[in-house]
Design an enzyme around this catalytic site. Structure first.
Site, mmCIF file in Angstrom:
data_model
loop_
_atom_site.group_PDB
_atom_site.id
_atom_site.type_symbol
_atom_site.label_atom_id
_atom_site.label_comp_id
_atom_site.label_asym_id
_atom_site.label_seq_id
_atom_site.Cartn_x
_atom_site.Cartn_y
_atom_site.Cartn_z
ATOM 1 N N GLY A 1 40.631 42.348 33.657
ATOM 2 C CA GLY A 1 40.089 43.315 34.620
ATOM 3 C C GLY A 1 40.933 44.578 34.709
ATOM 4 N N GLU B 1 39.538 46.678 32.208
ATOM 5 C CA GLU B 1 38.196 47.118 32.626
ATOM 6 C C GLU B 1 38.300 48.297 33.600
ATOM 7 O OE1 GLU B 1 36.863 43.029 33.655
ATOM 8 O OE2 GLU B 1 35.324 43.354 32.124
ATOM 9 N N GLU C 1 40.390 36.511 28.343
ATOM 10 C CA GLU C 1 39.396 35.681 29.022
ATOM 11 C C GLU C 1 39.113 34.376 28.268
ATOM 12 O OE1 GLU C 1 39.479 38.909 29.036
ATOM 13 O OE2 GLU C 1 38.758 39.688 30.940
ATOM 14 N N ARG D 1 41.271 31.693 29.130
ATOM 15 C CA ARG D 1 41.127 31.188 30.514
ATOM 16 C C ARG D 1 39.783 30.480 30.694
ATOM 17 N NH1 ARG D 1 45.720 32.528 29.873
ATOM 18 N NH2 ARG D 1 46.533 34.598 30.353
HETATM 19 C C1 1HE Z 1 48.696 36.231 38.888
HETATM 20 C C2 1HE Z 1 48.001 36.891 37.845
HETATM 21 C C3 1HE Z 1 46.566 36.858 37.884
HETATM 22 C C4 1HE Z 1 50.105 37.098 37.502
HETATM 23 N N1 1HE Z 1 45.993 36.203 38.903
HETATM 24 N N2 1HE Z 1 48.050 35.608 39.875
HETATM 25 N N3 1HE Z 1 44.532 37.846 33.743
HETATM 26 C C5 1HE Z 1 45.388 37.104 32.990
HETATM 27 O O1 1HE Z 1 45.011 36.112 32.390
HETATM 28 C C6 1HE Z 1 46.808 37.541 32.995
HETATM 29 C C7 1HE Z 1 47.649 36.511 33.729
HETATM 30 N N4 1HE Z 1 49.032 36.974 33.904
HETATM 31 C C8 1HE Z 1 49.948 36.953 32.913
HETATM 32 O O2 1HE Z 1 49.649 36.679 31.746
HETATM 33 C C9 1HE Z 1 51.371 37.246 33.288
HETATM 34 O O3 1HE Z 1 51.490 37.108 34.684
HETATM 35 C C10 1HE Z 1 51.842 38.683 32.912
HETATM 36 C C11 1HE Z 1 51.965 38.788 31.389
HETATM 37 C C12 1HE Z 1 50.890 39.758 33.430
HETATM 38 C C13 1HE Z 1 53.221 38.935 33.568
HETATM 39 O O4 1HE Z 1 54.128 37.902 33.230
HETATM 40 P P1 1HE Z 1 55.425 37.674 34.120
HETATM 41 O O5 1HE Z 1 56.238 36.590 33.434
HETATM 42 O O6 1HE Z 1 56.107 38.956 34.409
HETATM 43 O O7 1HE Z 1 54.905 37.148 35.551
HETATM 44 P P2 1HE Z 1 54.373 35.689 35.972
HETATM 45 O O8 1HE Z 1 55.571 34.816 36.299
HETATM 46 O O9 1HE Z 1 53.414 35.140 34.997
HETATM 47 O O10 1HE Z 1 53.571 36.027 37.312
HETATM 48 C C14 1HE Z 1 54.232 36.429 38.496
HETATM 49 C C15 1HE Z 1 53.346 36.035 39.643
HETATM 50 O O11 1HE Z 1 52.127 36.754 39.564
HETATM 51 C C16 1HE Z 1 52.964 34.556 39.608
HETATM 52 O O12 1HE Z 1 52.769 34.141 40.947
HETATM 53 P P3 1HE Z 1 53.886 33.260 41.713
HETATM 54 O O13 1HE Z 1 53.284 32.998 43.058
HETATM 55 O O14 1HE Z 1 54.103 32.035 40.852
HETATM 56 O O15 1HE Z 1 55.100 34.127 41.768
HETATM 57 C C17 1HE Z 1 51.632 34.561 38.906
HETATM 58 O O16 1HE Z 1 50.823 33.446 39.231
HETATM 59 C C18 1HE Z 1 51.028 35.848 39.488
HETATM 60 N N5 1HE Z 1 49.989 36.394 38.642
HETATM 61 N N6 1HE Z 1 48.904 37.419 37.000
HETATM 62 C C19 1HE Z 1 46.709 35.607 39.858
HETATM 63 N N7 1HE Z 1 45.832 37.471 36.961
HETATM 64 C C20 1HE Z 1 36.156 41.055 36.503
HETATM 65 S S1 1HE Z 1 36.477 39.770 35.508
HETATM 66 C C21 1HE Z 1 38.043 40.017 34.825
HETATM 67 C C22 1HE Z 1 38.519 38.768 34.169
HETATM 68 C C23 1HE Z 1 39.992 38.813 33.963
HETATM 69 O O17 1HE Z 1 40.681 39.710 34.383
HETATM 70 S S2 1HE Z 1 40.647 37.505 33.081
HETATM 71 C C24 1HE Z 1 42.320 37.948 32.839
HETATM 72 C C25 1HE Z 1 43.174 37.509 33.984
#
Ligand code: 1HE
Length: 254
Positions: A107, A110, A130, A133
């Site tokens: 997103g 997007e 996506e 996931r």
């Molecule tokens: C999140 C999210 C999220 C981080 N939703 N909580 N997007 C993704 O699949 C990307 C998912 N995120 C990642 O791959 C990584 O977080 C990053 C590469 C962006 C950053 O990594 P990093 O090591 O710096 O951080 P982290 O330890 O993975 O995340 C830190 C916190 O942010 C952690 O929460 P905490 O409570 O454990 O500290 C993560 O859970 C949280 N966090 N990204 C929820 N996306 C309109 S449809 C669109 C469809 C999509 O966008 S699908 C792609 C979703």
């Protein structure tokens, strides 16, 4: 407006900063509502917008924690709401310059591709994970990213979950500028200033007419171009633009 998006005004340029760095600026419903509120009714006097992210990332995409379970019909409404808000960003009439660093994922990509000028720093990571996931894009990527990359390259990007960096993104059209670390905001301010100084009606036509014409047949597109040309050429902006050129001075449109 909300602590999820910080809004800073400098003259007629609004800088919006996603402000959820602890969650990598993942977009939950409240954050999409905050974007909606700004772009549906921008404050008076705003002529250009800069969009960026606090912390090490622009935006990690959809907040996956909020969406563990959803009925199909809720999924459709959710996706359609993203479409409505991203359409407001793209076609609301305000030029939007984005500063991209770190995750520009799902997103996040997007939203980035709804903006008109995209500046990428070296840390940038364009990705559509996506498939990893178990979901599909829903915030407009099939149309916006698909038109930038073409469906073939977008499909390969999604199937493999690969990411592109700033220079690759520049070559592919995901970004328009590739700059050094920390240099994005200054360039965005420069560019936003230039665009805000254009004639408002010209900006409106560039933002709205160009992508619509590319959806039309050749004949309809050329006819629409003639109408847009005639309307712009008879506007106050055109009078000032041409007078300024002949008087050898910078135009003043607002
Ligand atoms: C999140 C999210 C999220 C981080 N939703 N909580 N997007 C993704 O699949 C990307 C998912 N995120 C990642 O791959 C990584 O977080 C990053 C590469 C962006 C950053 O990594 P990093 O090591 O710096 O951080 P982290 O330890 O993975 O995340 C830190 C916190 O942010 C952690 O929460 P905490 O409570 O454990 O500290 C993560 O859970 C949280 N966090 N990204 C929820 N996306 C309109 S449809 C669109 C469809 C999509 O966008 S699908 C792609 C979703």
């Amino acid at each position: 407006m909300t602590d999820l998006i910080q809004i800073d005004m400098a003259d007629d340029i609004a800088t919006l900063t996603f402000n959820r760095p602890d969650k990598r600026n993942a977009i939950n419903d409240a954050l999409i509502d905050a974007l909606d509120a700004f772009f549906a009714r921008p404050p008076d006097g705003v002529n250009a917008v800069i969009l960026c992210g606090a912390g090490d990332h622009f935006c990690a995409g959809l907040d996956l924690a909020e969406h563990e379970h959803r009925d199909p019909i809720d999924g459709v409404h959710h996706s359609r709401n993203w479409h409505r808000v991203t359409e407001l960003i793209e076609f609301g009439g305000l030029p939007v310059v984005s500063v991209l660093h770190g995750a520009v994922i799902g997103g996040g990509l997007e939203i980035a591709t709804s903006t008109h000028v995209r500046i990428a720093e070296p840390s940038v990571r364009f990705q559509l994970p996506e498939g990893r996931r178990g979901i599909f894009v829903g915030g407009g990527a099939t149309v916006r990213v698909g038109r930038i990359l073409g469906p073939d390259r977008m499909r390969e990007m999604m199937l493999t979950g690969r990411s592109y960096g700033a220079d690759e993104g520049l070559a592919l059209g995901l970004g328009h500028y590739s700059v050094g670390a920390g240099e994005g905001l200054a360039l965005a301010q420069d560019i936003a200033r230039k665009i805000a100084d254009n004639a408002p009606f010209s900006n409106y036509l560039m933002i709205n007419a160009l992508p619509r014409v590319s959806d039309m047949s050749r004949g309809d597109g050329l006819f629409t171009e003639s109408l847009a040309a005639a309307m712009s050429q008879t506007s106050d902006g055109a009078k000032e633009g041409m007078r300024a050129f002949l008087e050898k001075r910078a135009p003043k449109f607002r």
